[in-house]
Write a protein that holds these residues in place. Structure first.
Motif, PDB file in Angstrom:
ATOM      1  N   ILE A   1     -81.185 -17.806  -5.814  1.00  0.00           N
ATOM      2  CA  ILE A   1     -80.591 -17.598  -7.129  1.00  0.00           C
ATOM      3  C   ILE A   1     -81.660 -17.180  -8.129  1.00  0.00           C
ATOM      4  O   ILE A   1     -82.832 -17.536  -7.998  1.00  0.00           O
ATOM      5  CB  ILE A   1     -79.856 -18.855  -7.659  1.00  0.00           C
ATOM      6  CG1 ILE A   1     -80.824 -20.043  -7.777  1.00  0.00           C
ATOM      7  CG2 ILE A   1     -78.641 -19.190  -6.814  1.00  0.00           C
ATOM      8  CD1 ILE A   1     -80.236 -21.234  -8.521  1.00  0.00           C
ATOM      9  N   ALA A   2     -81.229 -16.420  -9.126  1.00  0.00           N
ATOM     10  CA  ALA A   2     -82.059 -16.072 -10.278  1.00  0.00           C
ATOM     11  C   ALA A   2     -81.151 -16.233 -11.485  1.00  0.00           C
ATOM     12  O   ALA A   2     -80.299 -15.389 -11.738  1.00  0.00           O
ATOM     13  CB  ALA A   2     -82.585 -14.648 -10.170  1.00  0.00           C
ATOM     14  N   THR A   3     -81.311 -17.344 -12.198  1.00  0.00           N
ATOM     15  CA  THR A   3     -80.386 -17.663 -13.279  1.00  0.00           C
ATOM     16  C   THR A   3     -81.104 -17.768 -14.616  1.00  0.00           C
ATOM     17  O   THR A   3     -82.281 -18.123 -14.693  1.00  0.00           O
ATOM     18  CB  THR A   3     -79.673 -19.006 -13.001  1.00  0.00           C
ATOM     19  OG1 THR A   3     -80.640 -20.062 -12.935  1.00  0.00           O
ATOM     20  CG2 THR A   3     -78.918 -18.949 -11.695  1.00  0.00           C
ATOM     21  N   ALA A   4     -80.361 -17.450 -15.677  1.00  0.00           N
ATOM     22  CA  ALA A   4     -80.848 -17.585 -17.052  1.00  0.00           C
ATOM     23  C   ALA A   4     -82.208 -16.894 -17.196  1.00  0.00           C
ATOM     24  O   ALA A   4     -82.320 -15.704 -16.957  1.00  0.00           O
ATOM     25  CB  ALA A   4     -80.882 -19.055 -17.446  1.00  0.00           C
ATOM     26  N   ALA A   5     -83.260 -17.640 -17.576  1.00  0.00           N
ATOM     27  CA  ALA A   5     -84.573 -17.022 -17.735  1.00  0.00           C
ATOM     28  C   ALA A   5     -85.129 -16.514 -16.406  1.00  0.00           C
ATOM     29  O   ALA A   5     -86.009 -15.657 -16.388  1.00  0.00           O
ATOM     30  CB  ALA A   5     -85.551 -18.004 -18.372  1.00  0.00           C
ATOM     31  N   GLY A   6     -84.605 -17.019 -15.287  1.00  0.00           N
ATOM     32  CA  GLY A   6     -84.983 -16.484 -13.979  1.00  0.00           C
ATOM     33  C   GLY A   6     -84.421 -15.094 -13.783  1.00  0.00           C
ATOM     34  O   GLY A   6     -85.076 -14.213 -13.221  1.00  0.00           O
ATOM     35  N   CYS A   7     -83.196 -14.870 -14.244  1.00  0.00           N
ATOM     36  CA  CYS A   7     -82.609 -13.535 -14.231  1.00  0.00           C
ATOM     37  C   CYS A   7     -83.353 -12.634 -15.210  1.00  0.00           C
ATOM     38  O   CYS A   7     -83.560 -11.442 -14.936  1.00  0.00           O
ATOM     39  CB  CYS A   7     -81.124 -13.627 -14.580  1.00  0.00           C
ATOM     40  SG  CYS A   7     -80.205 -12.089 -14.371  1.00  0.00           S
ATOM     41  N   GLN A   8     -83.770 -13.192 -16.326  1.00  0.00           N
ATOM     42  CA  GLN A   8     -84.590 -12.460 -17.296  1.00  0.00           C
ATOM     43  C   GLN A   8     -85.878 -11.980 -16.649  1.00  0.00           C
ATOM     44  O   GLN A   8     -86.320 -10.840 -16.869  1.00  0.00           O
ATOM     45  CB  GLN A   8     -84.913 -13.366 -18.483  1.00  0.00           C
ATOM     46  CG  GLN A   8     -85.819 -12.766 -19.543  1.00  0.00           C
ATOM     47  CD  GLN A   8     -86.193 -13.790 -20.620  1.00  0.00           C
ATOM     48  OE1 GLN A   8     -85.819 -14.956 -20.537  1.00  0.00           O
ATOM     49  NE2 GLN A   8     -86.929 -13.350 -21.614  1.00  0.00           N
ATOM     50  N   LEU A   9     -86.489 -12.824 -15.829  1.00  0.00           N
ATOM     51  CA  LEU A   9     -87.726 -12.462 -15.147  1.00  0.00           C
ATOM     52  C   LEU A   9     -87.497 -11.283 -14.203  1.00  0.00           C
ATOM     53  O   LEU A   9     -88.301 -10.341 -14.153  1.00  0.00           O
ATOM     54  CB  LEU A   9     -88.276 -13.670 -14.385  1.00  0.00           C
ATOM     55  CG  LEU A   9     -89.558 -13.475 -13.584  1.00  0.00           C
ATOM     56  CD1 LEU A   9     -90.692 -12.974 -14.468  1.00  0.00           C
ATOM     57  CD2 LEU A   9     -89.950 -14.780 -12.894  1.00  0.00           C
ATOM     58  N   VAL A  10     -86.391 -11.305 -13.470  1.00  0.00           N
ATOM     59  CA  VAL A  10     -86.057 -10.189 -12.573  1.00  0.00           C
ATOM     60  C   VAL A  10     -85.875  -8.906 -13.381  1.00  0.00           C
ATOM     61  O   VAL A  10     -86.405  -7.847 -13.038  1.00  0.00           O
ATOM     62  CB  VAL A  10     -84.781 -10.488 -11.776  1.00  0.00           C
ATOM     63  CG1 VAL A  10     -84.351  -9.273 -10.958  1.00  0.00           C
ATOM     64  CG2 VAL A  10     -84.987 -11.692 -10.861  1.00  0.00           C
ATOM     65  N   ALA A  11     -85.114  -9.002 -14.472  1.00  0.00           N
ATOM     66  CA  ALA A  11     -84.844  -7.824 -15.307  1.00  0.00           C
ATOM     67  C   ALA A  11     -86.108  -7.304 -15.971  1.00  0.00           C
ATOM     68  O   ALA A  11     -86.227  -6.102 -16.241  1.00  0.00           O
ATOM     69  CB  ALA A  11     -83.800  -8.172 -16.369  1.00  0.00           C
ATOM     70  N   THR A  12     -87.070  -8.169 -16.215  1.00  0.00           N
ATOM     71  CA  THR A  12     -88.311  -7.783 -16.873  1.00  0.00           C
ATOM     72  C   THR A  12     -89.261  -7.061 -15.935  1.00  0.00           C
ATOM     73  O   THR A  12     -89.968  -6.138 -16.346  1.00  0.00           O
ATOM     74  CB  THR A  12     -89.011  -9.019 -17.461  1.00  0.00           C
ATOM     75  OG1 THR A  12     -88.161  -9.605 -18.456  1.00  0.00           O
ATOM     76  CG2 THR A  12     -90.346  -8.676 -18.091  1.00  0.00           C
ATOM     77  N   CYS A  13     -89.295  -7.480 -14.671  1.00  0.00           N
ATOM     78  CA  CYS A  13     -90.186  -6.841 -13.707  1.00  0.00           C
ATOM     79  C   CYS A  13     -89.856  -5.353 -13.602  1.00  0.00           C
ATOM     80  O   CYS A  13     -88.719  -4.936 -13.795  1.00  0.00           O
ATOM     81  CB  CYS A  13     -90.079  -7.518 -12.341  1.00  0.00           C
ATOM     82  SG  CYS A  13     -90.853  -9.150 -12.274  1.00  0.00           S
ATOM     83  N   ASP A  14     -90.848  -4.563 -13.294  1.00  0.00           N
ATOM     84  CA  ASP A  14     -90.665  -3.113 -13.239  1.00  0.00           C
ATOM     85  C   ASP A  14     -89.686  -2.702 -12.151  1.00  0.00           C
ATOM     86  O   ASP A  14     -88.974  -1.700 -12.285  1.00  0.00           O
ATOM     87  CB  ASP A  14     -92.009  -2.436 -12.999  1.00  0.00           C
ATOM     88  CG  ASP A  14     -93.047  -2.824 -14.044  1.00  0.00           C
ATOM     89  OD1 ASP A  14     -92.762  -2.651 -15.237  1.00  0.00           O
ATOM     90  OD2 ASP A  14     -94.120  -3.319 -13.663  1.00  0.00           O
ATOM     91  N   MET A  15     -89.658  -3.456 -11.072  1.00  0.00           N
ATOM     92  CA  MET A  15     -88.745  -3.215  -9.959  1.00  0.00           C
ATOM     93  C   MET A  15     -88.359  -4.554  -9.350  1.00  0.00           C
ATOM     94  O   MET A  15     -89.015  -5.568  -9.604  1.00  0.00           O
ATOM     95  CB  MET A  15     -89.396  -2.327  -8.900  1.00  0.00           C
ATOM     96  CG  MET A  15     -89.527  -0.867  -9.293  1.00  0.00           C
ATOM     97  SD  MET A  15     -90.642   0.058  -8.207  1.00  0.00           S
ATOM     98  CE  MET A  15     -92.220  -0.407  -8.915  1.00  0.00           C
ATOM     99  N   ALA A  16     -87.283  -4.556  -8.550  1.00  0.00           N
ATOM    100  CA  ALA A  16     -86.853  -5.790  -7.903  1.00  0.00           C
ATOM    101  C   ALA A  16     -86.167  -5.467  -6.588  1.00  0.00           C
ATOM    102  O   ALA A  16     -85.396  -4.508  -6.492  1.00  0.00           O
ATOM    103  CB  ALA A  16     -85.916  -6.579  -8.812  1.00  0.00           C
ATOM    104  N   VAL A  17     -86.458  -6.291  -5.590  1.00  0.00           N
ATOM    105  CA  VAL A  17     -85.805  -6.220  -4.287  1.00  0.00           C
ATOM    106  C   VAL A  17     -85.210  -7.597  -4.028  1.00  0.00           C
ATOM    107  O   VAL A  17     -85.858  -8.615  -4.272  1.00  0.00           O
ATOM    108  CB  VAL A  17     -86.809  -5.859  -3.172  1.00  0.00           C
ATOM    109  CG1 VAL A  17     -86.111  -5.752  -1.826  1.00  0.00           C
ATOM    110  CG2 VAL A  17     -87.549  -4.565  -3.503  1.00  0.00           C
ATOM    111  N   ALA A  18     -83.967  -7.648  -3.552  1.00  0.00           N
ATOM    112  CA  ALA A  18     -83.306  -8.933  -3.336  1.00  0.00           C
ATOM    113  C   ALA A  18     -82.643  -8.974  -1.969  1.00  0.00           C
ATOM    114  O   ALA A  18     -82.158  -7.953  -1.468  1.00  0.00           O
ATOM    115  CB  ALA A  18     -82.259  -9.196  -4.418  1.00  0.00           C
ATOM    116  N   GLY A  19     -82.616 -10.151  -1.386  1.00  0.00           N
ATOM    117  CA  GLY A  19     -81.931 -10.345  -0.119  1.00  0.00           C
ATOM    118  C   GLY A  19     -80.428 -10.434  -0.326  1.00  0.00           C
ATOM    119  O   GLY A  19     -79.956 -10.917  -1.361  1.00  0.00           O
TER     120      GLY A  19
END
Length: 279
Positions: free
Chosen positions: A128-146
Motif C-alpha cells: 500500500i501507498a496511502t496518504a503521504a505515502g501516496c504523496q511520496l509516490v507522486a513526488t518521485c520522478d517515476m514509479a513502478v508498482a507490483g
C-alpha cells in the motif's frame, strides 16, 4: 556484469535502542534506499523524515550516483504520516498547532528535495501507498508498482483531508480523478494507477525489484550531465506559460550543448559508433 552492492545504514533512535531506519545499497551508479520501519508500515515519522532528508542531501553531492530508487520493507511501501506521533503532539499547550505546521514543513522539504535532486528518483512500490505515502509516490520522478498494490489518499476517512498529498497527486493525474480519490478515500490498484499516470508501469509483484532495477540501469547509462540539466528544466518549465517555457528550455539546451561529452555523443552518432564519454 554488476559490481557487488555496497550496503550502509542510517540509524535512528527508537525506544532506547538503535535501529537502521534506512537501508542504503549502492550497485554501480544506482543507489537504492529502503525505508526500514515495517512495524509502522514505513510511516513518515519524525525519524524517517530526518533520515530521508539527510540521505538525499548526501546523495545529491555524490557524483557516483546517477539514479536513486526508493522502496519500503515489510508488507507496505509507506502508510503516510505516523498518526501516533501526531496525536501525541496534541498534548502541547497549543493543541499541537506549531508541531503540526513543523511536521508538514519538514515533509514538504523532503518532497521538494526529491524533485530538486540532480538524479532521477524512482519509487518501487508494493503493498500500500496511502496518504503521504501516496504523496511520496507522486513526488518521485517515476514509479513502478507490483500488481495488487493499492494507492489512496484516504485521510478523509478519519476526518483529515489529505491537503498536502493533494499537491503532488493533482500534478500527476487529472484533477477530477484526484478530487474523487481525495473526497471518497477510495483506493485504486496498480493497473488503474498506471492508466491514470500515477505510476509508470504495473508489473508482476514477484518481478518488481527486477523491473525497477532495469529502468534505473537504463537511465543510469545515459550522460549524467544531460539528465541533470533535463530534470531541472523539466520541473522549472511546468510552472511557466508556453512561451516562457520554450525560452527557458531553449537556454537549458544551450547549456547542455556546451558540454564536451554532448559534443562527443553527437559526433559518435554521426559516425555511427558508441560515444567515448569522459564523465
Amino acid at each position: 556484469m554488476f559490481s557487488p552492492p555496497l550496503c550502509t545504514r542510517v540509524a535512528a533512535t527508537k525506544e532506547g535502542r538503535k535501529m537502521a531506519i534506512l537501508e542504503i545499497t549502492q550497485r554501480d551508479a544506482v543507489t537504492h534506499i529502503m525505508m526500514n520501519s515495517p512495524e509502522r508500515l514505513n510511516a513518515l515519522s519524525d525519524e524517517m523524515l530526518a533520515a530521508l532528508q539527510k540521505t538525499l542531501d548526501k546523495l545529491a553531492k555524490d557524483p557516483t550516483c546517477r539514479v536513486i530508487t526508493i522502496s519500503g520493507a515489510g508488507k507496505a511501501f509507506c502508510a503516510g504520516h505516523d498518526l501516533r506521533q501526531m496525536q501525541a503532539m496534541r498534548q502541547n499547550t497549543d493543541a499541537g498547532a506549531a508541531a503540526f505546521a513543523d511536521l508538514f514543513a519538514r515533509c514538504t522539504d523532503v518532497m521538494m528535495r526529491i524533485q530538486s535532486m540532480p538524479q532521477p528518483v524512482i519509487a518501487q512500490v508494493h503493498g500500500i501507498a496511502t496518504a503521504a505515502g501516496c504523496q511520496l509516490v507522486a513526488t518521485c520522478d517515476m514509479a513502478v508498482a507490483g500488481h495488487g498494490t493499492r494507492f489512496g489518499v484516504n485521510g478523509v476517512n478519519i476526518g483529515l483531508f489529505c491537503s498536502t498529498p493533494m499537491v503532488a497527486l493533482s500534478r500527476n493525474i487529472a484533477p477530477k480523478k484526484a478530487f474523487e480519490m481525495l473526497t471518497t478515500g477510495d483506493f485504486i490498484e496498480a493497473d488503474r494507477a498506471e492508466e491514470l499516470g500515477l505510476i509508470n508501469r504495473a508489473v508482476p509483484a514477484e518481478d518488481l525489484a527486477a523491473h525497477t532495477a532495469a529502468l534505473a540501469d537504463q537511465i543510469a547509462a545515459k550522460l549524467g550531465a544531460a539528465v541533470k540539466i533535463g530534470k531541472r528544466a523539466f520541473y522549472e518549465q511546468l510552472a511557466l506559460d508556453t512561451a516562457a517555457a520554450y525560452a527557458h528550455t531553449g537556454a537549458a539546451m544551450v547549456e547542455n550543448l556546451a558540454n564536451a561529452d554532448t559534443a562527443e555523443g553527437m559526433q559518435a552518432f554521426i559516425e555511427k559508433r558508441a560515444p567515448d564519454w569522459k564523465h
